[in-house]
Design an enzyme around this catalytic site. Structure first.
Site, PDB file in Angstrom:
ATOM      1  N   GLY A 257       0.818  -1.210   0.000  1.00 45.46           N
ATOM      2  CA  GLY A 257       0.000   0.000   0.000  1.00 45.46           C
ATOM      3  C   GLY A 257       0.843   1.246   0.000  1.00 45.46           C
TER       4      GLY A 257
ATOM      5  N   CYS B 251       5.120  -6.471   1.452  1.00 45.78           N
ATOM      6  CA  CYS B 251       5.553  -5.066   1.415  1.00 45.78           C
ATOM      7  C   CYS B 251       4.945  -4.287   2.598  1.00 45.78           C
ATOM      8  CB  CYS B 251       5.227  -4.442   0.063  1.00 45.78           C
ATOM      9  SG  CYS B 251       6.117  -2.915  -0.217  1.00 45.78           S
TER      10      CYS B 251
ATOM     11  N   HIS C 109       7.629  -8.171  -3.730  1.00 45.67           N
ATOM     12  CA  HIS C 109       6.309  -8.508  -4.269  1.00 45.67           C
ATOM     13  C   HIS C 109       6.336  -9.837  -5.030  1.00 45.67           C
ATOM     14  CE1 HIS C 109       4.208  -4.698  -3.464  1.00 45.67           C
ATOM     15  NE2 HIS C 109       5.421  -4.176  -3.538  1.00 45.67           N
TER      16      HIS C 109
ATOM     17  N   GLU D 165       3.868 -11.335  -6.232  1.00 45.03           N
ATOM     18  CA  GLU D 165       2.812 -11.359  -7.252  1.00 45.03           C
ATOM     19  C   GLU D 165       3.240 -10.744  -8.580  1.00 45.03           C
ATOM     20  OE1 GLU D 165       3.068  -9.452  -4.627  1.00 45.03           O
ATOM     21  OE2 GLU D 165       2.169  -7.483  -4.864  1.00 45.03           O
TER      22      GLU D 165
ATOM     23  N   SER E 234     -25.594  -6.845 -25.473  1.00 44.41           N
ATOM     24  CA  SER E 234     -24.907  -6.104 -26.536  1.00 44.41           C
ATOM     25  C   SER E 234     -24.317  -7.042 -27.570  1.00 44.41           C
ATOM     26  CB  SER E 234     -23.791  -5.250 -25.935  1.00 44.41           C
ATOM     27  OG  SER E 234     -22.725  -6.089 -25.507  1.00 44.41           O
TER      28      SER E 234
ATOM     29  N   GLY F 216     -21.524  -8.519 -26.860  1.00 47.94           N
ATOM     30  CA  GLY F 216     -20.148  -8.633 -26.371  1.00 47.94           C
ATOM     31  C   GLY F 216     -20.054  -9.807 -25.394  1.00 47.94           C
ATOM     32  N   VAL F 217     -18.809 -10.098 -24.964  1.00 46.61           N
ATOM     33  CA  VAL F 217     -18.590 -11.289 -24.140  1.00 46.61           C
ATOM     34  C   VAL F 217     -19.396 -11.243 -22.832  1.00 46.61           C
ATOM     35  CG1 VAL F 217     -16.848 -12.660 -22.935  1.00 46.61           C
ATOM     36  CG2 VAL F 217     -16.273 -11.536 -25.076  1.00 46.61           C
ATOM     37  N   ASP F 218     -19.266 -10.132 -22.092  1.00 55.08           N
ATOM     38  CA  ASP F 218     -19.832 -10.102 -20.738  1.00 55.08           C
ATOM     39  C   ASP F 218     -21.348 -10.207 -20.737  1.00 55.08           C
ATOM     40  OD1 ASP F 218     -17.214  -9.711 -20.091  1.00 55.08           O
ATOM     41  OD2 ASP F 218     -17.398  -7.548 -19.915  1.00 55.08           O
TER      42      ASP F 218
ATOM     43  N   SER G 138     -23.272 -11.334 -23.071  1.00 57.13           N
ATOM     44  CA  SER G 138     -23.713 -12.608 -23.655  1.00 57.13           C
ATOM     45  C   SER G 138     -23.643 -13.734 -22.623  1.00 57.13           C
ATOM     46  CB  SER G 138     -22.842 -12.992 -24.852  1.00 57.13           C
ATOM     47  OG  SER G 138     -22.903 -11.989 -25.828  1.00 57.13           O
TER      48      SER G 138
ATOM     49  N   LYS H 118     -12.129 -10.831 -16.221  1.00 57.99           N
ATOM     50  CA  LYS H 118     -12.537 -10.986 -17.621  1.00 57.99           C
ATOM     51  C   LYS H 118     -12.232 -12.384 -18.174  1.00 57.99           C
ATOM     52  CE  LYS H 118     -13.731  -9.018 -21.636  1.00 57.99           C
ATOM     53  NZ  LYS H 118     -14.845  -8.085 -21.846  1.00 57.99           N
TER      54      LYS H 118
END
Ligand code: XMP
Length: 513
Positions: free
Chosen positions: A51, A82, A169, A171, A223, A225-227, A229, A369
């Site tokens: 942070g 961190c 980090h 990640e 629409s 689009g992927v999301d 649909s 996503k």
């Protein structure tokens, strides 16, 4: 599951990604989440993120940015990263101080003793640092596990209590063995199993949706689009005909879009699929407008009007479903601590929920996503939908410079169809993030047969990108470029010339308007 407490690091989401990639479910909670909320999640482990605040400057002050102290006595392993490492050390009786030298970038880590967090990892490896403070004295019961040149207490552990702190980090992809360290934490230390699967998620989500929705109807703006649909199919699985998936043809969409939607979703969504041709209204709203922002506003307003009108035709609508993603939730500061700067305010379908006074249903608000894409596969949704290039809400309007008319929308849709056909035929569709034509509004002289022509210049924009935030122009093989350009000028009499956009983002944006 794993709880990640967010202290506002730009990498918090990345921690969540890394955990989910290992097929372990996790959620990000604000750093000051109540201990009851944390307990209620039954976590197998807790990760404290990095942070922007300083564990040195806030010591003894009111705004201490500490997690609830009982986090360390929950009986589950805790990994501090961190700032998370420093705040844990400070709260458990260690000392933090300003580091004599700030470290940003790569450092060499040397392991002092083999700890369970570093099982199978070589004794020297590169780690990614980004800090100005450091742990200066160990908290009670802790040992030093590893050090870098500038941070003698870069890795510390209390293995009895299963508390671990890392100044670097894990990640971040620049940290060598970062994934191994996270794996060790998840599997060796927390005893998790890599069993978070989409199939299980679907079963849980559909059950939850059923309970939430009851006998109400749910409205969704589909629409294509992927999301939206994937959301439509998921909701239909859960509540069947209580779903009203409304597809609005704005006249600014790809050629044949309504037919494509009917072909792809007609069988699957049955009577839930509602298509509305509102192109007359959209072109009327756009008449005479050339300013990009005014275009966007006119489209947004018309969309809401059309949608509102549709909604009123049905009785008993209680919910508006949106394909909001976890990224949107985090970026709008809803889920996380509110300490990270709000990057953007999320409006999936700008203004709709407030206008319609429905409750919001956001089935993907905990998914990323690529997880929605996986879910699409799990739900057997065609690759044509799941692997589709992103398409902006305002459609071709932001790719037609100057006034948007039905005629120009038709020309751009034709050019778009040619490009689409060619790149699919050449097998390069999946190499490209987005590709589209732009009607530039510029005119140029040409010669057609023996006649002088004076028609519009069309630009092609093709980019590669990971997330749309930055992008590079796509190095299209010249033979494919030539083919596309030839087809466009030959088949579209209103286009005299084709140019290729070689700007990267930044400084250019992906769309022209
Ligand atoms: P820019 O042009 O900002 O685009 O580099 C980044 C990504 O966002 C899409 N985009 C939009 N999507 N409504 C949308 O739904 C919009 O107004 C809009 N403007 C840009 C763009 O297609 C690209 O994927």
């Amino acid at each position: 599951m794993i709880v990640i407490l967010d202290f506002g690091s730009q990498y918090t989401q990345l921690i969540a990604r890394r955990v989910r990639e290992q097929k372990v479910y996790c959620e990000i909670l604000p750093y000051n989440a109540s201990i009851d909320v944390i307990r209620g999640k039954h976590p197998a482990g807790v990760i404290l993120s990095g942070g922007p605040s300083s564990a040195v400057e806030t010591a003894g002050k009111d705004d201490v940015y500490e997690p609830h102290p009982a986090v360390f006595t929950l009986g589950v392993p805790v990994l501090g990263v961190c700032y998370g490492h420093q705040i844990m050390a400070r709260m458990l009786g260690g000392k933090v101080k300003r580091a004599p030298r700030r470290e940003f970038g790569l450092s060499k880590m040397t392991l002092k003793s083999a700890g369970d967090l570093f099982v199978g990892i070589e004794p020297k490896f590169d780690v990614w640092m980004s800090h100005g403070d450091e742990v200066a004295a160990l908290p009670h019961g802790f040992k030093t596990v590893g050090a870098t040149e500038n941070a003698p207490l870069a890795a510390i552990a209390n293995t009895t209590k299963r508390l671990y702190g890392l100044q670097f980090h894990p990640e971040v992809s620049h940290t060598e063995h970062g994934n191994d360290i996270i794996n060790n934490f998840l599997f060796e230390i927390c005893g998790e199993a890599p069993d978070w699967q989409m199939a299980g998620w679907v079963a849980r989500a559909t059950a939850e949706i059923k309970v939430t929705v009851g006998s109400s109807k749910v409205l969704l703006a589909l629409s294509g689009g992927v999301d939206s649909s994937v959301a439509a199919v998921l909701l239909h699985e859960a509540i069947g005909e209580q779903l009203l998936a409304v597809f609005v043809d704005t006249g600014l969409l790809k050629a044949g879009e309504t037919e494509r939607i009917r072909r792809l979703f007609g069988k699957r969504l049955e009577d839930s699929l509602i298509t509305v041709d509102a192109s007359v209204e959209f072109f009327a709203a756009l008449k005479g407008i050339t300013d990009p922002e005014k275009k966007r506003k006119a489209i947004g307003k018309t969309f809401i009007e059309v949608f509102e009108r549709e909604a009123k035709r049905y009785q008993g609508v209680g919910f508006l479903a949106q394909g909001t993603l976890y990224t949107d939730v985090i970026e709008s500061g809803r889920a996380a601590s509110g300490m990270a700067h709000v990057i953007k305010t999320h409006h999936n379908v700008g203004g709709l929920p407030e206008k319609l006074n429905f409750k919001l249903l956001e089935p993907f608000k905990n998914l990323f996503k690529d997880e929605v894409r996986l879910l699409g596969k799990e739900l057997d949704i065609a690759k044509e939908v799941v692997g589709r290039h992103p398409f902006p809400g305002p459609g071709f309007a932001v790719r037609i410079l100057g006034e948007v008319t039905r005629e120009r929308a038709h020309i751009i849709a034709e050019a778009d169809a040619i490009i689409d056909e060619e790149i699919r035929r050449e097998g390069i569709y999946d190499d490209i993030w987005q590709i589209f034509p732009v009607l530039t509004g510029a005119k140029s002289v040409g010669v057609v047969g023996d006649q002088r022509s004076y028609e519009e210049v069309l630009a092609i924009r093709a980019v590669t990108s990971v997330d749309g935030m930055t992008a590079d122009w796509y190095r299209m093989p010249p033979s494919i470029m030539a083919n596309i350009a030839t087809r466009i000028v030959n088949e579209l009499p209103n286009i005299s010339r084709v140019v290729y956009d070689i700007s990267s983002k930044p400084p250019a944006t992906i769309e022209w308007e």
